[in-house]
Design a protein around this motif. Structure first.
Motif, PDB file in Angstrom:
ATOM      1  N   PRO A 123       0.839  -1.204   0.000  1.00 56.78           N
ATOM      2  CA  PRO A 123       0.000   0.000   0.000  1.00 56.78           C
ATOM      3  C   PRO A 123       0.875   1.256   0.000  1.00 56.78           C
ATOM      4  N   PRO A 124       0.557   2.226  -0.849  1.00 58.18           N
ATOM      5  CA  PRO A 124       1.380   3.440  -0.934  1.00 58.18           C
ATOM      6  C   PRO A 124       1.543   4.159   0.416  1.00 58.18           C
ATOM      7  N   GLY A 125       0.571   4.054   1.289  1.00 55.05           N
ATOM      8  CA  GLY A 125       0.660   4.703   2.589  1.00 55.05           C
ATOM      9  C   GLY A 125       1.690   4.077   3.517  1.00 55.05           C
ATOM     10  N   ASP A 126       2.126   2.859   3.204  1.00 53.68           N
ATOM     11  CA  ASP A 126       3.120   2.177   4.037  1.00 53.68           C
ATOM     12  C   ASP A 126       4.556   2.495   3.628  1.00 53.68           C
ATOM     13  N   ILE A 127       4.706   3.190   2.495  1.00 55.73           N
ATOM     14  CA  ILE A 127       6.036   3.503   1.982  1.00 55.73           C
ATOM     15  C   ILE A 127       6.337   4.981   2.208  1.00 55.73           C
ATOM     16  N   SER A 128       7.505   5.254   2.761  1.00 54.85           N
ATOM     17  CA  SER A 128       7.947   6.633   2.987  1.00 54.85           C
ATOM     18  C   SER A 128       9.283   6.846   2.296  1.00 54.85           C
ATOM     19  N   LEU A 129       9.420   7.984   1.639  1.00 52.69           N
ATOM     20  CA  LEU A 129      10.674   8.383   1.008  1.00 52.69           C
ATOM     21  C   LEU A 129      11.118   9.693   1.640  1.00 52.69           C
ATOM     22  N   TYR A 130      12.363   9.741   2.076  1.00 50.78           N
ATOM     23  CA  TYR A 130      12.936  10.970   2.604  1.00 50.78           C
ATOM     24  C   TYR A 130      14.227  11.231   1.855  1.00 50.78           C
ATOM     25  N   SER A 131      14.494  12.487   1.558  1.00 49.23           N
ATOM     26  CA  SER A 131      15.744  12.814   0.891  1.00 49.23           C
ATOM     27  C   SER A 131      16.292  14.125   1.415  1.00 49.23           C
ATOM     28  N   ARG A 132      17.591  14.298   1.232  1.00 48.80           N
ATOM     29  CA  ARG A 132      18.248  15.550   1.601  1.00 48.80           C
ATOM     30  C   ARG A 132      19.348  15.825   0.589  1.00 48.80           C
ATOM     31  N   THR A 133      19.569  17.093   0.348  1.00 46.44           N
ATOM     32  CA  THR A 133      20.650  17.542  -0.512  1.00 46.44           C
ATOM     33  C   THR A 133      21.453  18.563   0.266  1.00 46.44           C
ATOM     34  N   LEU A 134      22.754  18.394   0.276  1.00 45.53           N
ATOM     35  CA  LEU A 134      23.644  19.356   0.927  1.00 45.53           C
ATOM     36  C   LEU A 134      24.588  19.923  -0.115  1.00 45.53           C
ATOM     37  N   GLY A 135      24.810  21.209  -0.077  1.00 47.09           N
ATOM     38  CA  GLY A 135      25.698  21.851  -1.045  1.00 47.09           C
ATOM     39  C   GLY A 135      24.919  22.340  -2.244  1.00 47.09           C
ATOM     40  N   GLU A 136      25.593  23.046  -3.095  1.00 47.87           N
ATOM     41  CA  GLU A 136      24.959  23.647  -4.269  1.00 47.87           C
ATOM     42  C   GLU A 136      25.390  22.979  -5.570  1.00 47.87           C
ATOM     43  N   PHE A 181      23.817  13.961  -1.907  1.00 53.85           N
ATOM     44  CA  PHE A 181      22.388  13.662  -1.990  1.00 53.85           C
ATOM     45  C   PHE A 181      22.165  12.322  -1.307  1.00 53.85           C
ATOM     46  N   VAL A 182      21.137  12.257  -0.469  1.00 49.63           N
ATOM     47  CA  VAL A 182      20.781  11.008   0.206  1.00 49.63           C
ATOM     48  C   VAL A 182      19.276  10.835   0.099  1.00 49.63           C
ATOM     49  N   ARG A 183      18.842   9.650  -0.330  1.00 52.43           N
ATOM     50  CA  ARG A 183      17.415   9.307  -0.327  1.00 52.43           C
ATOM     51  C   ARG A 183      17.277   7.944   0.326  1.00 52.43           C
ATOM     52  N   VAL A 184      16.332   7.845   1.261  1.00 57.00           N
ATOM     53  CA  VAL A 184      16.073   6.568   1.920  1.00 57.00           C
ATOM     54  C   VAL A 184      14.620   6.180   1.689  1.00 57.00           C
ATOM     55  N   LEU A 185      14.376   4.874   1.633  1.00 58.80           N
ATOM     56  CA  LEU A 185      13.043   4.331   1.435  1.00 58.80           C
ATOM     57  C   LEU A 185      12.711   3.445   2.629  1.00 58.80           C
ATOM     58  N   LEU A 186      11.588   3.742   3.275  1.00 56.91           N
ATOM     59  CA  LEU A 186      11.141   2.965   4.428  1.00 56.91           C
ATOM     60  C   LEU A 186       9.814   2.298   4.107  1.00 56.91           C
ATOM     61  N   GLY A 200      27.835  11.212  -3.519  1.00 53.14           N
ATOM     62  CA  GLY A 200      28.826  12.072  -2.892  1.00 53.14           C
ATOM     63  C   GLY A 200      29.419  11.389  -1.669  1.00 53.14           C
ATOM     64  N   GLU A 201      30.268  12.103  -0.984  1.00 52.01           N
ATOM     65  CA  GLU A 201      30.941  11.569   0.211  1.00 52.01           C
ATOM     66  C   GLU A 201      30.042  11.779   1.439  1.00 52.01           C
ATOM     67  N   THR A 202      29.078  10.906   1.631  1.00 53.30           N
ATOM     68  CA  THR A 202      28.096  11.051   2.710  1.00 53.30           C
ATOM     69  C   THR A 202      28.542  10.416   4.015  1.00 53.30           C
ATOM     70  N   GLU A 203      29.412   9.424   3.942  1.00 53.89           N
ATOM     71  CA  GLU A 203      29.874   8.667   5.116  1.00 53.89           C
ATOM     72  C   GLU A 203      28.725   7.940   5.830  1.00 53.89           C
ATOM     73  N   LEU A 204      27.630   7.667   5.111  1.00 53.69           N
ATOM     74  CA  LEU A 204      26.466   7.001   5.709  1.00 53.69           C
ATOM     75  C   LEU A 204      26.307   5.553   5.267  1.00 53.69           C
ATOM     76  N   LEU A 206      17.648  11.874   8.385  1.00 54.26           N
ATOM     77  CA  LEU A 206      18.643  12.424   7.470  1.00 54.26           C
ATOM     78  C   LEU A 206      19.213  13.766   7.931  1.00 54.26           C
ATOM     79  N   ASP A 207      18.924  14.159   9.149  1.00 54.66           N
ATOM     80  CA  ASP A 207      19.461  15.414   9.678  1.00 54.66           C
ATOM     81  C   ASP A 207      20.985  15.341   9.678  1.00 54.66           C
ATOM     82  N   PRO A 208      21.661  16.280   8.984  1.00 54.93           N
ATOM     83  CA  PRO A 208      23.121  16.210   8.916  1.00 54.93           C
ATOM     84  C   PRO A 208      23.800  16.410  10.268  1.00 54.93           C
TER      85      PRO A 208
END
Length: 134
Positions: free
Chosen positions: A60-73, A80-85, A97-101, A123-125
């Motif tokens: 179900p689409p409601g059970d899937i969450s996508l979060y992303s963050r971009t740092l820098g210009e 760029f980091v995107r996670v799928l839950l 990029g060099e996220t170290e995650l 994804l809070d840096p």
């Protein structure tokens, strides 16, 4: 991220197959987690798990969450980091990029921890995931 352990296993598996001893070796190509690391346009790119939601089309689409963050210009140090839950549990990630995650997110996928209460703060840096979820 070092993938030499996977490369070593694949090499052994290929050698056993070429010599006809694959059944005797007990080697299996069942990895715990899909991981791919490469460089694209000069940036490190790491794909973990179900990074693009493959195999989740019947959820179900409601059970899937996508979060992303971009740092820098978009410069050399940008990331760029995107996670799928799925139901609060990390299923996959795209890291550019060099996220170290890499290791922290890989461990979160394998551990299956419920991260539903964390939400986008995951994804809070300012948070060092490897220290929080050790």
């Amino acid at each position: 991220m070092r993938l030499w352990t996977q490369a070593r296993l694949m090499g052994m598996w290929a050698a056993h197959n070429m010599t006809g001893r694959a059944d005797d070796s007990g080697l299996s190509m069942a990895f715990e987690l899909f991981t791919h690391a490469t460089r694209f346009l000069g940036k490190k790119v790491v794909l973990l798990g179900l990074y693009n939601g493959q195999k989740l089309q019947h959820e179900p689409p409601g059970d899937i969450s996508l979060y992303s963050r971009t740092l820098g210009e978009g410069g050399p140090g940008s990331t760029f980091v995107r996670v799928l839950l799925l139901r609060g549990r990390l299923q996959g990630a795209v890291l550019i990029g060099e996220t170290e995650l890499e290791e922290a997110l890989e461990n979160l996928i394998l551990d299956g921890l419920d991260l539903g209460g964390v939400g986008p703060a995951l994804l809070d840096p300012g948070i060092q995931l490897d220290h929080v979820f050790d």
